[in-house]
Design an enzyme around this catalytic site. Structure first.
Site, mmCIF file in Angstrom:
data_model
loop_
_atom_site.group_PDB
_atom_site.id
_atom_site.type_symbol
_atom_site.label_atom_id
_atom_site.label_comp_id
_atom_site.label_asym_id
_atom_site.label_seq_id
_atom_site.Cartn_x
_atom_site.Cartn_y
_atom_site.Cartn_z
ATOM 1 N N ARG A 19 30.849 1.837 110.234
ATOM 2 C CA ARG A 19 32.220 1.698 109.735
ATOM 3 C C ARG A 19 33.159 2.679 110.462
ATOM 4 O O ARG A 19 32.995 3.895 110.321
ATOM 5 C CB ARG A 19 32.233 2.011 108.237
ATOM 6 C CG ARG A 19 33.597 2.041 107.625
ATOM 7 C CD ARG A 19 33.559 2.626 106.220
ATOM 8 N NE ARG A 19 34.883 2.658 105.671
ATOM 9 C CZ ARG A 19 35.288 3.489 104.713
ATOM 10 N NH1 ARG A 19 34.432 4.340 104.175
ATOM 11 N NH2 ARG A 19 36.518 3.459 104.278
ATOM 12 N N ASN A 75 32.129 12.123 96.929
ATOM 13 C CA ASN A 75 33.049 11.529 97.899
ATOM 14 C C ASN A 75 33.498 10.211 97.271
ATOM 15 O O ASN A 75 32.789 9.205 97.361
ATOM 16 C CB ASN A 75 32.382 11.288 99.256
ATOM 17 C CG ASN A 75 33.390 10.730 100.256
ATOM 18 O OD1 ASN A 75 34.496 10.327 99.877
ATOM 19 N ND2 ASN A 75 33.019 10.704 101.525
ATOM 20 N N ALA A 78 37.798 5.400 98.738
ATOM 21 C CA ALA A 78 39.146 4.890 98.435
ATOM 22 C C ALA A 78 39.575 5.168 96.994
ATOM 23 O O ALA A 78 40.780 5.289 96.718
ATOM 24 C CB ALA A 78 39.198 3.394 98.720
ATOM 25 N N GLU A 99 34.906 17.865 95.513
ATOM 26 C CA GLU A 99 35.203 16.628 96.234
ATOM 27 C C GLU A 99 34.962 16.872 97.718
ATOM 28 O O GLU A 99 35.328 17.935 98.221
ATOM 29 C CB GLU A 99 36.688 16.320 95.971
ATOM 30 C CG GLU A 99 37.290 15.162 96.701
ATOM 31 C CD GLU A 99 38.837 15.163 96.534
ATOM 32 O OE1 GLU A 99 39.436 16.192 96.130
ATOM 33 O OE2 GLU A 99 39.432 14.128 96.835
ATOM 34 N N HIS A 101 35.182 14.905 101.734
ATOM 35 C CA HIS A 101 35.569 13.766 102.589
ATOM 36 C C HIS A 101 35.110 14.035 104.003
ATOM 37 O O HIS A 101 35.207 15.174 104.483
ATOM 38 C CB HIS A 101 37.088 13.570 102.601
ATOM 39 C CG HIS A 101 37.647 13.234 101.265
ATOM 40 N ND1 HIS A 101 37.543 11.989 100.701
ATOM 41 C CD2 HIS A 101 38.286 14.011 100.363
ATOM 42 C CE1 HIS A 101 38.104 12.010 99.504
ATOM 43 N NE2 HIS A 101 38.555 13.224 99.269
ATOM 44 N N ARG A 108 46.194 11.535 107.565
ATOM 45 C CA ARG A 108 46.123 10.077 107.721
ATOM 46 C C ARG A 108 47.294 9.375 107.023
ATOM 47 O O ARG A 108 48.351 9.968 106.845
ATOM 48 C CB ARG A 108 44.745 9.604 107.227
ATOM 49 C CG ARG A 108 43.609 10.267 108.035
ATOM 50 C CD ARG A 108 42.248 9.792 107.595
ATOM 51 N NE ARG A 108 42.095 8.351 107.803
ATOM 52 C CZ ARG A 108 41.121 7.624 107.264
ATOM 53 N NH1 ARG A 108 40.207 8.215 106.493
ATOM 54 N NH2 ARG A 108 41.059 6.335 107.483
HETATM 55 C C1 DQA Z 1 36.988 9.117 102.789
HETATM 56 C C2 DQA Z 1 38.513 9.114 102.935
HETATM 57 C C3 DQA Z 1 39.141 8.017 102.088
HETATM 58 O O1 DQA Z 1 40.549 8.022 102.268
HETATM 59 C C4 DQA Z 1 38.598 6.668 102.515
HETATM 60 O O2 DQA Z 1 39.120 5.652 101.676
HETATM 61 C C5 DQA Z 1 37.122 6.606 102.578
HETATM 62 C C6 DQA Z 1 36.392 7.757 103.104
HETATM 63 C C7 DQA Z 1 36.322 10.154 103.719
HETATM 64 O O3 DQA Z 1 35.179 10.509 103.456
HETATM 65 O O4 DQA Z 1 36.917 10.563 104.712
HETATM 66 O O5 DQA Z 1 36.514 5.588 102.286
HETATM 67 O O6 DQA Z 1 36.669 9.481 101.454
#
Ligand code: DQA
Length: 146
Positions: A19, A75, A78, A99, A101, A108
Site C-alpha cells: 500500500r 495506529n 484513517a 498513538e 503513525h 499531509r
Molecule cells: C496512518 C496515517 C493515516 O492518516 C492514514 O489514514 C493511514 C495510516 C499512518 O500510519 O501513517 O491509514 O495512520
C-alpha cells in the site's frame, strides 16, 4: 499485573508492504508484529497484535486491552481523523495508551490535520515508518516503569 501490551491497527494496515510504499514503506504488518514481539520480549512483555478494518471491532479491542492489558499502542489509520467512538473508548480505559503513525500526518492533506485519537492518549509518535512502532513500545514501557 498484566504483562501484555496491546498493539491495535486500523483499516488498510493489513495492506502494508504494497500500500503506497512511498508513504508507508515496504515493511509488512507481519514484519512489524515480529519486530515488536521480539523487542517486547527483551523487556519482559508479550504483545497482543491485532488489526481490523471495522470501527466497532477496534472499539472492542480497546475495551479488551483495558480489561486485560498493561498498556496499549494504537495506529488508528484513517479512523484517527474521524472517530469519536475510538476517542471515547480510549477515554474509558485506565492503562497507558499512545498513538503511532508510520507517516507524519501533520505534513499531509488537510483532512489528516485533526486526530480525535490524539486527544485521548498520552502521546503520539509519527513519521518514523515502521520504527514508529518500536519507539511506541519503548514509550509505553517507560510509562509502565514510572
Ligand atoms: C496512518 C496515517 C493515516 O492518516 C492514514 O489514514 C493511514 C495510516 C499512518 O500510519 O501513517 O491509514 O495512520
Amino acid at each position: 499485573m498484566s504483562k501484555t501490551i496491546y498493539i491495535i491497527n486500523g483499516p488498510n494496515l493489513n495492506l502494508l508492504g504494497t500500500r503506497e510504499p512511498e508513504i508507508y514503506g515496504s515493511e509488512t504488518l507481519a514484519n512489524i508484529e515480529a519486530a515488536c514481539a521480539k523487542a517486547a520480549k527483551d523487556e519482559g512483555y508479550k504483545i497482543a497484535f491485532q488489526q481490523s478494518n471495522i470501527e466497532g471491532e477496534i472499539v472492542d479491542m480497546i475495551q479488551e486491552a483495558g480489561r486485560k492489558g498493561a498498556a496499549l499502542i494504537i495506529n488508528p489509520a484513517a479512523y484517527t481523523h474521524t472517530s469519536v467512538a475510538l476517542h471515547d473508548a480510549l477515554k474509558a480505559i485506565d492503562i497507558p495508551a499512545i498513538e503511532v503513525h508510520l507517516s507524519q500526518p501533520a505534513k499531509r492533506e488537510s483532512f489528516r490535520q485533526i486526530s480525535y485519537v490524539g486527544q485521548a492518549v498520552h502521546g503520539t509518535i509519527s513519521g518514523f515508518g515502521a520504527n514508529s512502532y518500536h519507539l511506541g513500545l519503548q514509550a509505553v514501557i517507560n510509562l509502565l516503569k514510572t
